[in-house]
Design a protein around this motif. Sequence first.
Motif, PDB file in Angstrom:
ATOM      1  N   SER A   1       0.831  -1.207   0.000  1.00 60.50           N
ATOM      2  CA  SER A   1       0.000   0.000   0.000  1.00 60.50           C
ATOM      3  C   SER A   1       0.862   1.253   0.000  1.00 60.50           C
TER       4      SER A   1
ATOM      5  N   ALA B   1       0.630   4.119  -2.855  1.00 57.53           N
ATOM      6  CA  ALA B   1       0.436   5.527  -2.497  1.00 57.53           C
ATOM      7  C   ALA B   1       1.521   6.394  -3.120  1.00 57.53           C
ATOM      8  N   LEU B   2       2.757   5.931  -3.085  1.00 55.84           N
ATOM      9  CA  LEU B   2       3.852   6.678  -3.716  1.00 55.84           C
ATOM     10  C   LEU B   2       3.624   6.815  -5.211  1.00 55.84           C
TER      11      LEU B   2
ATOM     12  N   ALA C   1       0.741   6.767  -6.810  1.00 56.80           N
ATOM     13  CA  ALA C   1      -0.366   7.704  -7.028  1.00 56.80           C
ATOM     14  C   ALA C   1       0.089   9.144  -6.835  1.00 56.80           C
ATOM     15  N   GLY C   2       0.903   9.390  -5.813  1.00 58.14           N
ATOM     16  CA  GLY C   2       1.416  10.739  -5.581  1.00 58.14           C
ATOM     17  C   GLY C   2       2.297  11.234  -6.712  1.00 58.14           C
TER      18      GLY C   2
ATOM     19  N   TRP D   1      -2.977  16.434  -1.180  1.00 57.98           N
ATOM     20  CA  TRP D   1      -3.087  15.017  -1.495  1.00 57.98           C
ATOM     21  C   TRP D   1      -1.785  14.479  -2.058  1.00 57.98           C
ATOM     22  N   MET D   2      -1.168  15.263  -2.965  1.00 58.26           N
ATOM     23  CA  MET D   2       0.100  14.826  -3.555  1.00 58.26           C
ATOM     24  C   MET D   2       1.155  14.624  -2.476  1.00 58.26           C
TER      25      MET D   2
ATOM     26  N   GLY E   1       0.722  14.230   0.778  1.00 57.78           N
ATOM     27  CA  GLY E   1       0.350  13.149   1.685  1.00 57.78           C
ATOM     28  C   GLY E   1       0.608  11.766   1.122  1.00 57.78           C
ATOM     29  N   LEU E   2       0.292  11.587  -0.166  1.00 51.32           N
ATOM     30  CA  LEU E   2       0.510  10.279  -0.789  1.00 51.32           C
ATOM     31  C   LEU E   2       1.999   9.940  -0.898  1.00 51.32           C
TER      32      LEU E   2
ATOM     33  N   PHE F   1       3.265   9.167   2.631  1.00 57.72           N
ATOM     34  CA  PHE F   1       2.713   7.937   3.195  1.00 57.72           C
ATOM     35  C   PHE F   1       3.606   6.767   2.902  1.00 57.72           C
TER      36      PHE F   1
END
Length: 80
Positions: free
Chosen positions: A34, A38-39, A41-42, A73-74, A76-77, A80
């Motif tokens: 995950s 997330a990385l 997606a960012g 969002w960028m 944070g992803l 994360f």
Amino acid sequence: WELTSITSFLLIGLRGGDAESRQGARLALLITGSGGLALLAGVLLIGDAVGSYDVTTVLAAAGELQQHPLYGWMLGLVLF
């Protein structure tokens, strides 16, 4: 990045007969997998916002990127 996920899974689950070891291996695979998604997606959001996936272009557009509505969002992803 995903090699880290697989390696963690295999190292933690080395004792395949132990139920606790198998549970820990699944948890490690879930967490690292995950985190990798997330990385990804960012990075995809950042590249889309800047218009390029080139690192020098992204760094040059830092001010523009910080003004983007999805900047939180960028960030944070990626963190994360």
